[in-house]
Design an enzyme around this catalytic site. Structure first.
Site, PDB file in Angstrom:
ATOM      1  N   ALA A  35       8.410  28.495  21.042  1.00  0.00           N
ATOM      2  CA  ALA A  35       7.896  27.226  21.549  1.00  0.00           C
ATOM      3  C   ALA A  35       6.878  27.481  22.656  1.00  0.00           C
ATOM      4  O   ALA A  35       5.868  26.782  22.771  1.00  0.00           O
ATOM      5  CB  ALA A  35       9.036  26.365  22.057  1.00  0.00           C
ATOM      6  N   GLY A  65      -0.352   4.887  -6.133  1.00  0.00           N
ATOM      7  CA  GLY A  65      -1.257   5.908  -5.605  1.00  0.00           C
ATOM      8  C   GLY A  65      -2.237   5.338  -4.598  1.00  0.00           C
ATOM      9  O   GLY A  65      -2.901   6.077  -3.872  1.00  0.00           O
TER      10      GLY A  65
HETATM   11  C1  HXC Z   1      -3.807  -7.035 -11.413  1.00  0.00           C
HETATM   12  C2  HXC Z   1      -2.401  -8.022  -9.918  1.00  0.00           C
HETATM   13  C3  HXC Z   1      -1.898  -6.752  -9.529  1.00  0.00           C
HETATM   14  C4  HXC Z   1      -2.438  -5.605 -10.175  1.00  0.00           C
HETATM   15  C5  HXC Z   1      -0.887  -8.259  -8.393  1.00  0.00           C
HETATM   16  N1  HXC Z   1      -1.736  -8.913  -9.193  1.00  0.00           N
HETATM   17  N2  HXC Z   1      -0.962  -6.934  -8.578  1.00  0.00           N
HETATM   18  N3  HXC Z   1      -3.357  -8.150 -10.862  1.00  0.00           N
HETATM   19  N4  HXC Z   1      -3.396  -5.805 -11.101  1.00  0.00           N
HETATM   20  N5  HXC Z   1      -2.051  -4.368  -9.825  1.00  0.00           N
HETATM   21  C6  HXC Z   1      -1.957 -10.344  -9.274  1.00  0.00           C
HETATM   22  C7  HXC Z   1      -0.799 -11.107  -9.846  1.00  0.00           C
HETATM   23  O1  HXC Z   1      -0.891 -11.132 -11.245  1.00  0.00           O
HETATM   24  C8  HXC Z   1      -1.009 -12.480  -9.241  1.00  0.00           C
HETATM   25  O2  HXC Z   1      -2.041 -13.138  -9.947  1.00  0.00           O
HETATM   26  C9  HXC Z   1      -1.553 -12.167  -7.862  1.00  0.00           C
HETATM   27  O3  HXC Z   1      -2.074 -10.843  -7.946  1.00  0.00           O
HETATM   28  C10 HXC Z   1      -0.510 -12.211  -6.785  1.00  0.00           C
HETATM   29  O4  HXC Z   1       0.574 -11.380  -7.185  1.00  0.00           O
HETATM   30  P1  HXC Z   1       2.096 -11.836  -7.025  1.00  0.00           P
HETATM   31  O5  HXC Z   1       2.892 -10.879  -7.814  1.00  0.00           O
HETATM   32  O6  HXC Z   1       2.224 -13.289  -7.328  1.00  0.00           O
HETATM   33  O7  HXC Z   1       2.312 -11.640  -5.463  1.00  0.00           O
HETATM   34  P2  HXC Z   1       3.614 -11.188  -4.684  1.00  0.00           P
HETATM   35  O8  HXC Z   1       4.800 -11.904  -5.218  1.00  0.00           O
HETATM   36  O9  HXC Z   1       3.272 -11.329  -3.249  1.00  0.00           O
HETATM   37  O10 HXC Z   1       3.790  -9.628  -5.047  1.00  0.00           O
HETATM   38  C11 HXC Z   1       2.843  -8.686  -4.640  1.00  0.00           C
HETATM   39  C12 HXC Z   1       3.110  -7.323  -5.285  1.00  0.00           C
HETATM   40  C13 HXC Z   1       3.245  -7.519  -6.831  1.00  0.00           C
HETATM   41  C14 HXC Z   1       4.379  -6.715  -4.715  1.00  0.00           C
HETATM   42  C15 HXC Z   1       1.950  -6.398  -4.948  1.00  0.00           C
HETATM   43  O11 HXC Z   1       2.145  -8.309  -7.295  1.00  0.00           O
HETATM   44  C16 HXC Z   1       3.252  -6.236  -7.579  1.00  0.00           C
HETATM   45  O12 HXC Z   1       4.274  -5.554  -7.664  1.00  0.00           O
HETATM   46  N6  HXC Z   1       2.108  -5.905  -8.186  1.00  0.00           N
HETATM   47  C17 HXC Z   1       1.997  -4.711  -9.023  1.00  0.00           C
HETATM   48  C18 HXC Z   1       1.986  -3.488  -8.178  1.00  0.00           C
HETATM   49  C19 HXC Z   1       1.728  -2.265  -8.990  1.00  0.00           C
HETATM   50  O13 HXC Z   1       2.618  -1.794  -9.695  1.00  0.00           O
HETATM   51  N7  HXC Z   1       0.468  -1.874  -9.008  1.00  0.00           N
HETATM   52  C20 HXC Z   1      -0.013  -0.776  -9.819  1.00  0.00           C
HETATM   53  C21 HXC Z   1       0.403   0.463  -9.091  1.00  0.00           C
HETATM   54  S1  HXC Z   1      -0.194   1.874  -9.841  1.00  0.00           S
HETATM   55  P3  HXC Z   1      -2.157 -14.713 -10.056  1.00  0.00           P
HETATM   56  O14 HXC Z   1      -3.318 -14.914 -10.938  1.00  0.00           O
HETATM   57  O15 HXC Z   1      -0.843 -15.170 -10.636  1.00  0.00           O
HETATM   58  O16 HXC Z   1      -2.363 -15.226  -8.675  1.00  0.00           O
HETATM   59  C22 HXC Z   1      -1.509   2.221  -8.959  1.00  0.00           C
HETATM   60  C23 HXC Z   1      -2.172   3.443  -9.422  1.00  0.00           C
HETATM   61  C24 HXC Z   1      -3.151   3.859  -8.389  1.00  0.00           C
HETATM   62  O17 HXC Z   1      -1.864   1.593  -8.057  1.00  0.00           O
HETATM   63  C25 HXC Z   1      -3.536   5.214  -8.732  1.00  0.00           C
HETATM   64  C26 HXC Z   1      -4.371   5.786  -7.714  1.00  0.00           C
HETATM   65  C27 HXC Z   1      -4.283   7.266  -7.808  1.00  0.00           C
END
Ligand code: HXC
Length: 512
Positions: free
Chosen positions: A403, A168
């Protein structure tokens, strides 16, 4: 001699250093290895040197491992001397993920930008809602979305994507006016590849799902694409140069050497005599506006329509046009959305609209009808009607039926509606009209093809020209194409934002 440092200054220095290190050396190195700058490097590269003032660098939350700043750098500075409020998510701190404190830092700059009438620029690079924060992260996002919506139409908001923007989280940029995506490193999606696979079985990678190319060419989510972070920043700076700082101001004037009364003979023969032979509308636009000033928006998406900023006498104008070289300049769902959105932006920010019309009508077919072309086309109509900025339109060739009406016709409120001698303003094209009007004659004719040709010729002569419209006062003047620039310059000097009657209402119900 050892230097004696005041312990209080020493403490501040250390605290700042700690904040500036973000997630630490190894994560910074990882960021660089991906070809990405850190949040602070981005801000330094974007703003005028030395102009940045940071806000709340010491904010912490337990979920960011107590790293000061909580994964986002916020503040203000200047671009070309004009104030800009700014934030940059720091991927080295918990992946730039959004906690409540993180979100509130961004909300603060959006609100300050609104209160002080200056644009807000965000560099996004985030894993989305910080998972450990649970509902607090969602509260933060909601507060940010609200701030974005409240600031909409008050100050320009630009989102520059420089990494992931998952879930989101994509809705904060979606609520802003422009999205610049960086090729290869940025991505935006609501549900990631894993979720897609589990729900639909489709296997796709991040870039294929929501990379810069996808959003700049297929979804229309992104307005611009930069091949590198530096290029995304250059695009953003250029975009700002066309925009006012807020909705109470006019855009900055950029002095030009280009003669306001420059004529261009090439325009006289640009439109081919054969109505089905295309020509390049970019050529028309570039020859009319201040030389080199055309700056296209949404260049990779819905190419049958063209929208972008340009300048006339140094003043920003919004250009809307059809491109006869792409699908004959037909209006379809995407072109309607593209036009509607741009028109609304220009109207909100005091940018006069210049529309070049060459469209045979709306695209027929089940894909369009079932996709809701009625609903989408209505947006473009609504946006033009609602717009109170000066509206000038020029029919270069075809302006048929719906248009014709949509594309800033006099009937829906153009201040000045002009035509080139090549204009064909009619209910429909000659072939279609003859088929309907003369079905029986064609059936009865000895040589139906010869008869059709004759009738088409007669229809074209009678209806496919600008003179009928000019006789009825529906076209204000038929101008020599070479004179287009001087005519527009004179018109924009004369037409200020006219006071238009709007019946009392909270707001209209725009078809969306
Ligand atoms: C907490 C997070 C995080 C998250 C990444 N990190 N996403 N910590 N919350 N959402 C942390 C990881 O644990 C890691 O910590 C560091 O950030 C780097 O992440 P990596 O995975 O190593 O990086 P990368 O391989 O480049 O991948 C990036 C990424 C992946 C594609 C963004 O991290 C990912 O898929 N993250 C989750 C995405 C997600 O599902 N988010 C929630 C979505 S729901 P360390 O300590 O190891 O460095 C949402 C709801 C919003 O957003 C609602 C609004 C209405």
């Amino acid at each position: 001699m050892t230097e004696i440092i005041d312990p209080r200054l020493q403490k501040l220095k250390e605290a700042r250093q700690r904040a500036e290190m973000g997630g630490g050396e190894s994560r910074i190195a990882k960021q660089h290895a991906k070809g990405k700058m850190t949040a602070r490097e981005r801000i330094a590269a974007f703003l005028d040197p030395g102009s940045f003032q940071e806000l709340q660098p010491f904010t912490i939350s337990a979920s960011s491992k107590n790293i000061p700043g909580d994964g986002v750098v916020t503040g203000f500075g200047t671009v070309d001397g004009r104030t800009v409020f700014i934030y940059a998510q720091d991927f080295t701190v918990s992946g730039g993920s959004v906690s409540l404190a993180h979100a509130r830092k961004i909300v603060q700059v959006v609100e300050l930008a609104m209160q002080n009438g200056a644009p807000v620029v965000g560099f996004l690079d985030s894993g989305g809602a910080r998972i450990q924060e649970g509902i607090r992260a969602l509260q933060g996002y909601g507060e940010l979305f609200r701030a974005n919506a409240m600031a909409s139409g008050v100050i320009p908001q630009i989102s520059v994507m420089m990494g992931p923007c998952a879930g989101g989280a994509a809705y904060s940029p979606a609520l802003t006016d422009f999205i610049v995506m960086t090729d290869k490193t940025s991505m935006m999606f609501i549900t990631g590849p894993d979720v897609v696979k589990s729900v639909t079985g489709e296997i796709i990678d991040h870039q294929g799902l929501g990379g810069a190319h996808v959003h700049a060419t297929r979804s229309g989510v992104s307005h611009f694409i930069g091949s590198s972070e530096e290029e995304s920043m250059a695009i953003t700076r250029k975009l700002l140069s066309y925009l006012p700082s807020n909705n109470m101001e006019s855009p900055p004037v950029v002095p030009t050497e280009d003669d306001p009364f420059r004529t261009d003979e090439v325009l006289n023969s640009l439109v081919p005599e054969d109505p089905n032979t295309p020509y390049d509308m970019y050529e028309v636009i570039r020859r009319v506006v201040d030389l080199g000033s055309f700056f296209e928006v949404h260049a990779g998406w819905a190419g049958n329509a063209i929208v972008g900023f340009a300048r006339l006498e140094g003043k920003t104008v919004g250009i809307v046009a059809q491109q006869p070289m792409v699908m004959a300049g037909v209006l379809d769902i995407n072109a309607s959305d593209k036009i509607a959105r741009f028109v609304r932006f220009c109207d909100a920010f005091n940018v006069p609209l210049i529309t070049f019309v060459d469209s045979p009508g709306f695209l027929p077919g089940t894909a369009q009808e079932h996709g809701g072309i009625i609903r989408h086309g209505a947006k473009a109509l609504y946006a033009y009607i609602e717009a109170t900025v000066p509206k000038i339109s020029i029919v270069t060739r075809k302006a048929y039926g719906g248009a014709y009406i949509v594309m800033s016709s006099k009937s829906i409120g153009a201040d000045l509606h002009l035509a080139w001698p090549s204009a064909e303003i009619a209910v429909m094209g000659a072939e279609g009209a003859v088929n309907i009007l003369h079905r029986r004659d064609l059936k009865a004719a000895e040589d139906p093809e010869a008869k059709r040709k004759e009738l088409v010729e007669a229809y074209r002569e009678e209806f496919c020209n600008p003179y009928r419209a000019a006789e009825y006062g529906i076209v204000d003047d038929i101008i020599e194409p070479a004179q287009t620039r001087p005519v527009l310059v004179k018109a924009l000097r004369a037409i200020r934002e006219p006071a238009r009657y709007v019946p009392p209402k909270k707001h209209g119900v725009m078809p969306v």
